[in-house]
Design an enzyme around this catalytic site. Structure first.
Site, mmCIF file in Angstrom:
data_model
loop_
_atom_site.group_PDB
_atom_site.id
_atom_site.type_symbol
_atom_site.label_atom_id
_atom_site.label_comp_id
_atom_site.label_asym_id
_atom_site.label_seq_id
_atom_site.Cartn_x
_atom_site.Cartn_y
_atom_site.Cartn_z
ATOM 1 N N GLN A 188 0.833 -1.198 0.000
ATOM 2 C CA GLN A 188 0.000 0.000 0.000
ATOM 3 C C GLN A 188 0.867 1.247 0.000
ATOM 4 O OE1 GLN A 188 -1.765 1.113 3.758
ATOM 5 N NE2 GLN A 188 -3.686 1.650 2.775
ATOM 6 N N GLY A 189 0.689 2.104 -0.994
ATOM 7 C CA GLY A 189 1.491 3.325 -1.069
ATOM 8 C C GLY A 189 0.657 4.565 -0.773
ATOM 9 N N TYR A 190 0.407 4.796 0.494
ATOM 10 C CA TYR A 190 -0.406 5.960 0.900
ATOM 11 C C TYR A 190 0.470 7.029 1.565
ATOM 12 C CZ TYR A 190 -5.182 4.265 0.063
ATOM 13 O OH TYR A 190 -6.345 3.878 -0.493
ATOM 14 N N SER A 191 1.037 6.643 2.742
ATOM 15 C CA SER A 191 1.768 7.633 3.552
ATOM 16 C C SER A 191 3.002 8.144 2.829
ATOM 17 C CB SER A 191 2.207 7.010 4.875
ATOM 18 O OG SER A 191 1.104 6.750 5.679
ATOM 19 N N GLU B 5 -14.607 -2.753 5.360
ATOM 20 C CA GLU B 5 -14.058 -3.693 6.343
ATOM 21 C C GLU B 5 -13.740 -3.009 7.657
ATOM 22 O OE1 GLU B 5 -13.434 -6.961 6.613
ATOM 23 O OE2 GLU B 5 -14.567 -7.185 4.760
ATOM 24 N N SER C 115 -4.394 7.689 13.579
ATOM 25 C CA SER C 115 -3.970 7.623 14.980
ATOM 26 C C SER C 115 -5.186 7.728 15.899
ATOM 27 C CB SER C 115 -3.011 8.765 15.292
ATOM 28 O OG SER C 115 -3.735 9.977 15.409
ATOM 29 N N ASN C 116 -5.030 7.286 17.131
ATOM 30 C CA ASN C 116 -6.167 7.348 18.038
ATOM 31 C C ASN C 116 -6.614 8.778 18.325
ATOM 32 O OD1 ASN C 116 -5.867 4.616 17.992
ATOM 33 N ND2 ASN C 116 -6.068 4.352 20.216
ATOM 34 N N GLU C 117 -5.701 9.717 18.162
ATOM 35 C CA GLU C 117 -6.103 11.119 18.297
ATOM 36 C C GLU C 117 -7.042 11.507 17.151
ATOM 37 O OE1 GLU C 117 -2.954 10.043 18.761
ATOM 38 O OE2 GLU C 117 -2.915 10.345 20.922
#
Lengths: 372, 392, 372, 392
Positions: free
Chosen positions: B126-129, B244, B378-380
């Site tokens: 996967q090439g996202y970040s 999903e 992230s959870n934030e």
């Protein structure tokens, strides 16, 4: 009631900090980890600064300093996440000076102070966890003054590099403390890397020749561990300070959604909570060092309180620092992740947080406070 | 209201369980049950076994060769495989890019790419970040310029999980700098064997090699590898992110790991320690509560009534639980979490252990799991999303 | 596996909600608190809705419904912080129906269903805390079928208003369960207000005539308490829901520094954490109600897990709601503060959070999960 | 570095202790030790006893008739009085308005107001908060218009603690609407017996009457009651807020209450319960750590080296500890926290108790203490301040 450091103490701090900044770079540390986790040369440099003799009497080549000086030094070593086990030298030299017979003291303390000999505590056994009264190693008299010790000791700091060990073993059913040299017959070690990137070893003794340090082994061992706790608290404060500094810098630099992370209130409040832990940790580290010369009961209670607080603080600051860094925080490349590993290991040394909660609970009195 | 699965669902569960018992290689299950390092071969072997059965794309509809399972069936499959010690399916192919290809790819693309994904033959990344993007995906900089029937790609991706094994990579690339950042993004499939693609490892804080940087230096990509329309990639990516969702809680793995935690605690003499046992008890309640949350989502999906908009909560709680059980395992080891012997974390290690074999990987797993509250939003960021639901 | 409510259940919910909204206003509630904390008329209205007979068989005038219907009703009563102890009626009618001899059932259940008789559980003793096996009350046979019971029971819900009590007492050294009427000889009560603004009483029995409900007193008592736990969880979910609603409205309305409070990220994240607790609480309330008919071991384990989670959630949501409201949150005038009081009391009923943590710990098995 | 107090400080402590032992009325100490309701008479009686000794203004410099104590001496005085069960000094006169009058008042104002404060004769209230202002004090709306040698005051204050007993009130009032909100505020002393002043009780969630609304309806205030210059009130208020910072942690009360918690737990059979005892142990560490934090601040003040900018931390931790010990006391009572009999919370109650006398006020105290993280700058505001120190 005074928490200022003396000029001498500030000079000591500067000297250690300078050595860390100039000589113990992140690159050198990485190389030491890669080479096994312990560097005799680096340890020698610490000894050259006089630090190995910090607790050794002047007439035996030491500096005869006290717990506050030890704290100052360990804060700086923590700030530099130094791998070499100077704190274990303070532990062993501290109790050797206080409890060992004169001939043992004069045989070993000058060599410890000069850095020629590294002596570490080897008290942990597989079944003991953090309990100090669990000891399966056995000592039997051998000849006029000598003893032989058999048993297994675990997770001995720099155990395959040290020159001698302080080893608790049962003599006539009671724990006594012995000194055993690594090169002696019947001694074998198996070294390995540790969580923080340093070194430890398993130690096996088979009728190894041993010198008696004290028949009151448990008393001495408790004192040794308490020195270790105070040192560990100070080391943690140094590591926390640097972690906070790295995290604040990151939040003030890194941009997301077009603004620096430090503009997000939720992250700012997290930093405020971390700052709270940082200051509580520092306060309880002072408390530990200043109580280290108190009578045993009071000393043990204080160390339990301090290590509990430091455990809570280390984990909170360490975990949240990683979190606030995001992806970069979980990479080996980034210095901060090594601080996290250091803090993780420090929590596990000399009794973890739940262990010391149990100690605090067991040692509660009707009153409470710094002076109770 | 009924807590029990229907007889049909129970029967389905039995079938899956029986099949997994027959087909999951025990040496792989052993590694999973003991948090030992899984090799590429382990992962791909299991993927191909599933692929042969038609279950690697277990979330796929029948028209694309999937089993066409309901949400509950998918959950039961996840539960049975997790409890049996199957590796997590590497999601980038079957779970991530496949649904995008199904929804927005051309029939040719579907015919070309889906079979290799379904069989487990082709490894996708996967090439996202990108460096500097993190939670802010729309700031993608890696650019693709159209030259005739090709795109020329230049730029960098990062945090690319297991890209060292990748055959193909799906990327968000910038095809336009006009308008809002979101509007100039396209969704491109790139053959990782193309000239100009370089993969550089990122070593994680536990010493493991799990993620990578991927560099694109004038990489030529045929225009037919563009999914859907140019500059519409953001829409497709969002579709993928919304797909999903229940398994982001990973509650079935949590149940398996909770069992392992209890075994470790018992072996280390901590299962009868009131203080430590209480921590396990709290975690047990957390896991049950999370499972109930997951089941409520499944029920809502099943009936179509009262949809539950709580993906953020599932991510937050699921990741916190993952971190907590690895933390408690490490604490159960106590001083024995200090030895950090990389080789002893591999299956088949023939040397001596410190203390006991099961202790060897605990600290590394703890370190590794710090990522779970950071990645996948992230959870934030998740809390921002949850607050949006509550407060507008 | 299905968590949708049936149409009948939805209608039941609507009926109760309508009653709360129209008939149990905040002003009426305040008046009831002022008048002592219990209003027989209000209780009668609940009975008129059929709710007192929810667990009573149809041939005895009840609705013969199950735990899910009870949950639906209690959620709504919790949302309205209703003081009258309908949940205690469900507790007593539930176990009377399941365990009492036929003559006791037909003598009491119709009266309970109609609201004519309020019967409550009186099991708590001063030394028992939350333990169910602590019982100093004594029962002795008296005449052909009868018994006499002596002892002290504490914090009995609406104890000086109820018509009869279910009382555990030791008969031949074993806990049995008895029914004692309040108007009988040897029965005295001392009523007082409660934390939430309702009513309870101390109950003294001196050779009070008693009817045997079951010789298996502990078994029945455990079941009774488990019904109480499931009801309390549902009540808490209702109170949490309303608390969340009030808090969100407040944050979206109240301005500070020129903007609404809901624009502050730190407060938004707090609300996200509260939402987490809200959904975990609801999930575990479902779990409790759906496990209420499971075999005793499984049922007890489930109730402990549920009450533990609800305890954590109630406290978190309650305390943070007050905090997010600032000054207004700590005033009697504001409805939200009464929700906080309600949540505080619910945590203390049928075993508090630490108690149930102990239960979860004691009942752990190798596996875990909703179905384990 | 030294943990011990100097011999001089120890001697001072002994003197204070001996004096308190002689002079604190035991019936008042009994109420404090048992969290029973203190009447106005109790509070004023103790204030006058202190006043007679010259210790009510224990933080005052000698030139204004105070004892001129060092920071350490003040701390020791606070500790000895708190541990002995003395009521907290009602701060509005001696701790809040007096320093402002000393710093910014005219010699006439000092001569007129300070003696009544020092002696405990005159009860002062604080008029800062208004409906809608809360943490945002600069938004003050209550206005004072100058008419000749008088101000005419109209508006409302709220959360005015113990104003039902107040003789005088010091207020922030708006004298100008020009410029920034902060610049139009003045600091005015108002006689509460003036015509047009109305005090309306606010009942708190524990049922107690501790705070009030104060209404001003065309109240005439002589211009000589203005402190300093018109429109400079914000400066004076900030001076007040920065004054007396260490005692915001209230660590000495916490030590006393921790002892009480242990007694309650022991009586209720919870002191030997591992789980409950652990919670006390955690609190004990919190209290010791907070005390160390306070001592570090005192040391820094004493030496003038390395000043510690951590007032926000003291407020946050101090208030959290207050809330926690009241919570644990309530939980120690368990089911016996449910009875809520107002009369039984008064000293001298002659009726029967439920369970035991010491249980009666525990729930109410828990409820009451929820205020501590809200008032005096909410803990959220404190976190903003702390973050500012760390991050800029």
């Amino acid at each position: 009631m005074d928490f200022d450091f003396s000029d001498d103490q500030e000079q000591l701090r500067d000297a250690v900090r300078k050595w860390v900044d100039r000589s113990y770079t992140f690159e050198r540390r990485r190389a030491i980890t890669g080479a096994g986790g312990f560097d005799r040369a680096a340890y020698g440099e610490l000894a050259e600064l006089g630090l190995a003799g910090l607790y050794v009497a002047e007439d035996q080549g030491g500096m005869a300093m006290g717990p506050v000086e030890a704290m100052v030094v360990l804060e700086e070593l923590g700030r530099g996440i130094v791998l070499e086990p100077l704190k274990h030298t303070l532990v062993t030299s501290g109790v050797l000076g206080a409890y060992a017979p004169e001939d043992v003291r004069s045989a070993w303390l000058p060599k410890i102070a000069s850095g020629e000999a590294l002596v570490v505590l080897a008290h942990q056994e597989r079944k003991g966890r953090y309990r100090l009264d669990v000891c399966e190693a056995q000592a039997t008299p051998a000849g006029a003054q000598g003893w032989k010790v058999s048993g297994e000791k675990s997770i001995v700091p720099a155990g395959d590099q040290a020159d001698a060990f302080l080893v608790p073993a049962k003599a006539n059913g009671k724990i006594a403390l012995f000194l055993v040299e690594r090169q002696a017959q019947g001694v074998s070690t198996r070294g390995y890397p540790t969580l923080e990137g340093g070194r430890a070893a398993e130690l096996t003794l088979r009728d190894a020749p041993a010198t008696l340090v004290s028949e009151e082994g448990l008393t001495v061992l408790e004192h040794a561990v308490d020195i270790g706790i105070a040192c560990t608290c100070a080391e943690a404060v140094g590591a926390i300070d640097k972690t906070m500094q790295l995290t604040a810098e990151y939040l003030n630099t890194r941009k997301q959604f077009g603004v620096t992370l430090s503009t997000f209130q939720a992250l700012r409040h997290r930093m405020a909570d971390m700052k709270m832990q940082q200051e509580l940790a520092r306060s309880m580290s002072y408390y530990a060092s200043l109580k280290l010369n108190a009578p045993p009961e009071e000393r043990r209670r204080a160390m339990a309180r301090a290590k509990y607080q430091l455990g809570v603080s280390m984990r909170f600051v360490g975990q949240n620092s990683v979190q606030l860094h995001g992806g970069i925080g979980v990479t080996d490349e980034y210095a901060g992740s090594h601080y996290f590993r250091k803090l993780t290991q420090l929590e596990l040394e000399f009794g973890d947080t739940l262990h010391h909660l149990g100690e605090v609970s067991a040692r509660m009195q009707d009153t409470a406070g710094v002076f109770a | 209201m009924d807590l029990a699965f229907t007889p049909e669902e129970q029967k389905f569960r039995e079938e899956v369980r029986a099949w997994v018992r027959e087909n999951l290689p025990p040496e792989i299950a052993h590694k999973v049950h003991n948090a030992l390092h899984l090799t590429r071969e382990d992962m791909q072997r299991w993927a191909k076994i599933l692929g042969k059965k038609g279950w690697l794309g277990y979330g796929w509809p029948k028209q694309f060769g999937g089993p066409g399972w309901s949400a509950v069936q998918k959950h039961l499959f996840e539960e049975e495989t997790a409890l049996a010690g199957a590796p997590r399916i590497v999601p980038f192919g079957p779970v991530m890019v496949a649904p995008v290809i199904m929804a927005f790819g051309s029939p040719e693309q579907q015919k070309r790419f889906l079979p290799g994904i379904a069989s487990g033959e082709v490894w996708w990344s996967q090439g996202y970040s990108e460096p500097g993007s993190g939670s802010d995906l729309a700031s993608v900089k890696c650019r693709a310029e159209k030259h005739g029937d090709k795109y020329i790609v230049n730029g960098q991706k990062t945090w690319t999980t297991l890209a060292q094994y990748g055959d193909w990579i799906f990327c968000l690339v910038r095809t336009s700098t006009e308008g809002k950042p979101q509007t100039g993004i396209s969704f491109l499939l790139i053959d990782m064997k193309s000239r100009g693609v370089t993969v550089r490892p990122i070593i994680m804080l536990d010493g493991g090699h799990e993620v990578n940087e991927v560099f694109f230096d004038n990489v030529e990509v045929p225009a037919e590898n563009l999914i859907g329309e140019e500059n519409k990639g953001w829409t497709y990516a969002k579709h993928l992110l919304s797909h999903e969702r229940t398994n982001i809680a990973d509650v079935n793995r949590a149940k398996r790991e909770l069992e392992r935690l209890k075994r470790i605690a018992r072996s280390e003499g901590m299962y009868t320690d009131t203080r430590f046992r209480d921590e396990i008890a709290k975690l047990e309640v957390d896991v049950v509560a999370l499972e109930m949350l997951v089941l409520r989502v499944l029920s809502a999906e099943k009936s179509g009534k009262n949809p539950l908009d709580i993906a953020g909560l599932l991510k937050i709680k699921g990741s916190e639980i993952q971190q907590r059980y690895t933390e408690l395992m490490m604490l159960a080891a106590g001083p024995y979490a200090v030895p950090f012997v990389k080789e002893a974390m591999e299956a088949g290690y023939q040397g001596e252990f410190v203390g006991a074999a099961y202790l060897a990987p605990l600290a590394a797993t703890y370190l590794n799991m710090r990522k779970t509250t950071i990645y996948g939003g992230s959870n934030e960021v998740q809390r921002n999303i949850v607050a949006q639901v509550v407060l507008g």
